[in-house]
Design an enzyme around this catalytic site. Structure first.
Site, PDB file in Angstrom:
ATOM      1  N   THR A   5       0.826  -1.197   0.000  1.00 10.07           N
ATOM      2  CA  THR A   5       0.000   0.000   0.000  1.00 10.07           C
ATOM      3  C   THR A   5       0.864   1.253   0.000  1.00 10.07           C
ATOM      4  O   THR A   5       2.069   1.183   0.218  1.00 10.07           O
ATOM      5  CB  THR A   5      -0.947   0.043   1.214  1.00 10.07           C
ATOM      6  OG1 THR A   5      -1.996   0.947   0.929  1.00 10.07           O
ATOM      7  CG2 THR A   5      -0.238   0.453   2.474  1.00 10.07           C
ATOM      8  N   LYS A  38      -8.391   2.544   2.722  1.00 13.15           N
ATOM      9  CA  LYS A  38      -7.429   2.460   3.809  1.00 13.15           C
ATOM     10  C   LYS A  38      -7.332   3.750   4.613  1.00 13.15           C
ATOM     11  O   LYS A  38      -6.463   3.891   5.458  1.00 13.15           O
ATOM     12  CB  LYS A  38      -6.058   2.102   3.242  1.00 13.15           C
ATOM     13  CG  LYS A  38      -6.075   0.789   2.474  1.00 13.15           C
ATOM     14  CD  LYS A  38      -4.806   0.574   1.705  1.00 13.15           C
ATOM     15  CE  LYS A  38      -4.973  -0.588   0.759  1.00 13.15           C
ATOM     16  NZ  LYS A  38      -3.824  -0.715  -0.118  1.00 13.15           N
ATOM     17  N   GLY A  50      -5.020   6.629   8.428  1.00  7.69           N
ATOM     18  CA  GLY A  50      -4.750   5.715   7.328  1.00  7.69           C
ATOM     19  C   GLY A  50      -3.726   4.696   7.773  1.00  7.69           C
ATOM     20  O   GLY A  50      -2.987   4.922   8.731  1.00  7.69           O
ATOM     21  N   SER A 129       4.804   0.758   0.859  1.00  7.66           N
ATOM     22  CA  SER A 129       5.807   0.393  -0.137  1.00  7.66           C
ATOM     23  C   SER A 129       6.099   1.514  -1.119  1.00  7.66           C
ATOM     24  O   SER A 129       7.227   1.665  -1.574  1.00  7.66           O
ATOM     25  CB  SER A 129       5.365  -0.866  -0.889  1.00  7.66           C
ATOM     26  OG  SER A 129       4.108  -0.649  -1.485  1.00  7.66           O
TER      27      SER A 129
END
Length: 176
Positions: A5, A38, A50, A129
């Protein structure tokens, strides 16, 4: 690095925006979902939160963070410190694999399981990431354009999605 994510938070003027992608990745090479959300508004719509990392772990942390906010009467910093302290000291919670970004109109905070509560120097921070890509893009945009916090967050996510295989361009945004 936690994969799967990207979440970016940007504060500019009286506005703060948080954007995230919708990809849920299973293992190293399977995308299970493209439209996950998210990012949430919590505490009567006054706080953004988040996550990056394990979804189940993040939901546990969301619930705990909301409880801490209620006990702290919406004081973001106090709730963040209390969550980080409990997360770090509890043997079961310590195993949770997630990071939380939180924000209100005054500040953005990163909360981790190793006890850190970090406020960024430049009113921009990103996790996950693709976090480094989104951070670099947002920092450049905030310093060199007149775009709003929301527009910077979206553009930073678009740039991260074009580079990071664990980040897609199904972007959701929340703003205060």
């Amino acid at each position: 690095m936690i994969k799967a994510t990207t979440i970016v938070a940007v504060k500019k003027g009286d506005s703060v925006a948080m954007a995230g992608d919708g990809q849920v990745t299973f293992g190293e090479n399977t995308i299970l979902k493209h439209t996950a959300k998210k990012i949430r508004k919590i505490y009567h719509g006054k706080i953004l939160v988040g996550f990056a990392g394990s979804v189940a772990d993040a939901f546990t942390l969301y619930d705990m963070f909301e409880e801490k906010l209620d006990k702290a009467d919406g004081n973001l910093r106090k709730a963040a410190v209390e969550l980080a302290s409990e997360w770090r000291s509890d043997r079961v919670l310590r195993k949770l694999e997630a990071l939380l970004l939180t924000a209100d109109k005054e500040q953005i905070l990163l909360i981790s399981g190793s006890g850190e509560v970090i406020q960024p120097d430049h009113d921009v921070i990103a996790i996950g990431s693709g976090g480094n890509y989104a951070f670099a893009a947002a920092k450049a945009l905030i310093e060199n354009t007149d775009l709003s916090a929301r527009d910077i967050a979206v553009k930073a996510m678009e740039i991260a999605a074009a580079i990071c295989v664990y980040t897609n361009n199904n972007i959701s945004v929340e703003e205060l």
